[in-house]
Design a protein around this motif. Structure first.
Motif, mmCIF file in Angstrom:
data_model
loop_
_atom_site.group_PDB
_atom_site.id
_atom_site.type_symbol
_atom_site.label_atom_id
_atom_site.label_comp_id
_atom_site.label_asym_id
_atom_site.label_seq_id
_atom_site.Cartn_x
_atom_site.Cartn_y
_atom_site.Cartn_z
ATOM 1 N N THR A 143 77.258 42.391 82.355
ATOM 2 C CA THR A 143 77.440 41.332 81.069
ATOM 3 C C THR A 143 78.608 40.920 80.903
ATOM 4 O O THR A 143 79.624 40.505 80.930
ATOM 5 C CB THR A 143 76.782 41.780 80.041
ATOM 6 N N LYS A 144 79.396 42.624 81.379
ATOM 7 C CA LYS A 144 80.519 42.661 80.597
ATOM 8 C C LYS A 144 81.804 42.247 82.054
ATOM 9 O O LYS A 144 82.484 41.501 81.779
ATOM 10 C CB LYS A 144 81.460 44.216 80.341
ATOM 11 N N SER A 145 81.344 42.203 82.887
ATOM 12 C CA SER A 145 81.458 41.690 84.663
ATOM 13 C C SER A 145 81.605 40.272 84.348
ATOM 14 O O SER A 145 82.430 39.676 84.676
ATOM 15 C CB SER A 145 81.343 42.577 85.605
ATOM 16 N N LEU A 146 80.565 39.760 83.679
ATOM 17 C CA LEU A 146 80.650 38.493 84.774
ATOM 18 C C LEU A 146 81.434 37.450 83.058
ATOM 19 O O LEU A 146 81.773 36.537 83.353
ATOM 20 C CB LEU A 146 79.228 38.236 84.410
ATOM 21 N N ALA A 151 84.535 33.171 82.033
ATOM 22 C CA ALA A 151 85.367 32.708 80.479
ATOM 23 C C ALA A 151 86.567 31.899 81.622
ATOM 24 O O ALA A 151 86.652 32.393 82.744
ATOM 25 C CB ALA A 151 86.344 34.138 79.831
ATOM 26 N N PRO A 152 87.025 30.584 80.433
ATOM 27 C CA PRO A 152 86.800 30.342 79.242
ATOM 28 C C PRO A 152 85.090 29.645 79.554
ATOM 29 O O PRO A 152 85.266 29.085 78.040
ATOM 30 C CB PRO A 152 87.602 30.254 78.542
ATOM 31 N N THR A 153 85.133 29.708 80.062
ATOM 32 C CA THR A 153 83.791 28.551 80.325
ATOM 33 C C THR A 153 81.730 29.179 79.706
ATOM 34 O O THR A 153 82.070 27.941 79.003
ATOM 35 C CB THR A 153 83.140 27.881 81.895
ATOM 36 N N ILE A 154 81.446 29.668 80.233
ATOM 37 C CA ILE A 154 80.436 29.826 80.203
ATOM 38 C C ILE A 154 80.048 32.238 79.563
ATOM 39 O O ILE A 154 81.432 32.988 80.172
ATOM 40 C CB ILE A 154 79.567 31.147 81.478
ATOM 41 N N ARG A 155 79.983 31.869 77.854
ATOM 42 C CA ARG A 155 80.279 33.271 77.704
ATOM 43 C C ARG A 155 78.759 34.069 77.530
ATOM 44 O O ARG A 155 77.470 33.475 78.330
ATOM 45 C CB ARG A 155 79.814 32.600 76.172
ATOM 46 N N VAL A 156 78.378 35.363 78.109
ATOM 47 C CA VAL A 156 78.053 36.109 78.423
ATOM 48 C C VAL A 156 77.283 37.327 77.498
ATOM 49 O O VAL A 156 78.599 38.342 77.113
ATOM 50 C CB VAL A 156 77.795 36.392 80.050
ATOM 51 N N ASN A 157 76.501 37.746 76.444
ATOM 52 C CA ASN A 157 75.942 38.752 75.989
ATOM 53 C C ASN A 157 75.030 39.530 76.093
ATOM 54 O O ASN A 157 73.763 38.941 77.357
ATOM 55 C CB ASN A 157 76.042 37.764 74.714
ATOM 56 N N CYS A 158 74.955 40.700 76.045
ATOM 57 C CA CYS A 158 73.494 41.753 75.881
ATOM 58 C C CYS A 158 73.058 42.117 74.492
ATOM 59 O O CYS A 158 73.797 41.817 73.879
ATOM 60 C CB CYS A 158 74.170 42.002 76.631
#
Length: 228
Positions: A143-146, A151-158
């Motif tokens: 999650t943090k790596s992606l 960034a800044p295009t796609i947000r990734v969260n868990c």
């Protein structure tokens, strides 16, 4: 209208997310082994085994929500190598396969985002959770790596929930007494319903969360951080 891809939207948390997104008028693609009887022009399903089958072509995606998971609870010496492999395949490799397949499509989406799922056991440290915690810890890492890479295009969260009342957990929550005891072990004296976790996922794929990325949201009734 947002276009949401839900992997594992036929049951549990994924199904709660799916229903909410359809109620909002958003378009939902559901990739799942099970079929749903939904008569809605904004819904399309693909009966696919995420680990074995080729993934379908989808033309437009704003958010990916990867819901498949597992709960393997055994003493360490009773775990076999296959248990670790199975948990890793379902939780990590399935997510990797999905993201790699649809990444270029997602990049073209509106406020694109990805939501993954971990477990409270990664932060808390719980006996008998070594297999599933290993896999879910990998999810938190990816999650943090992606989030950094995309960034800044796609947000990734868990989202990292505590035990939630789904079919996946029914062998643990076998009766009311067990459920009560587990609930009382949480600071808020409650465990989660699927809608509790789905609400967080719905927020993370909404425009209201457009400044949030690389986060592990612990929806766990205080279990991971509080001792009361």
């Amino acid at each position: 209208m947002k276009k949401i891809l839900i992997i594992g939207g036929s049951r549990g948390i994924g199904n709660s997310i799916l229903k909410h997104q359809l109620n909002l008028g958003n378009y939902c693609n559901n990739i799942s082994r099970s079929s749903l009887e939904i008569n809605n022009e904004n819904y399309k399903e693909y009966q696919v085994d995420i680990l074995k089958d080729e993934l379908p072509e989808i033309d437009s995606i704003d958010s990916i929500v990867y819901c498949p998971g597992s709960i393997t609870l055994k003493p360490f010496l009773q775990l076999k190598e296959e248990d670790f492999k199975k948990d890793f395949e379902i939780n990590v490799l399935g997510a990797v396969k999905s993201i790699q397949k649809y990444l270029n499509t997602l990049k073209k989406g509106s406020n694109p985002s990805i939501v993954l799922f971990s477990t409270v056991a990664v932060a808390k440290g719980m006996a008998f959770h070594s297999s599933i915690s290993s896999a879910k810890a990998a999810i938190e890492g990816i999650t943090k790596s992606l989030a950094a890479e995309f960034a800044p295009t796609i947000r990734v969260n868990c989202i990292a929930p505590t035990i939630t009342k789904t079919d996946l957990a029914k062998n643990i929550l076998r009766n009311e007494k067990i459920e009560e005891n587990i609930s009382n072990s949480h600071p808020l004296k409650k465990i989660c319903e699927p809608d509790d976790i789905a609400a967080t996922a719905n927020f993370l794929i909404s425009n209201e969360s457009n400044k949030i990325t690389g986060q592990i949201l612990r929806v766990d009734s205080g279990m991971s951080t509080l001792k009361i």
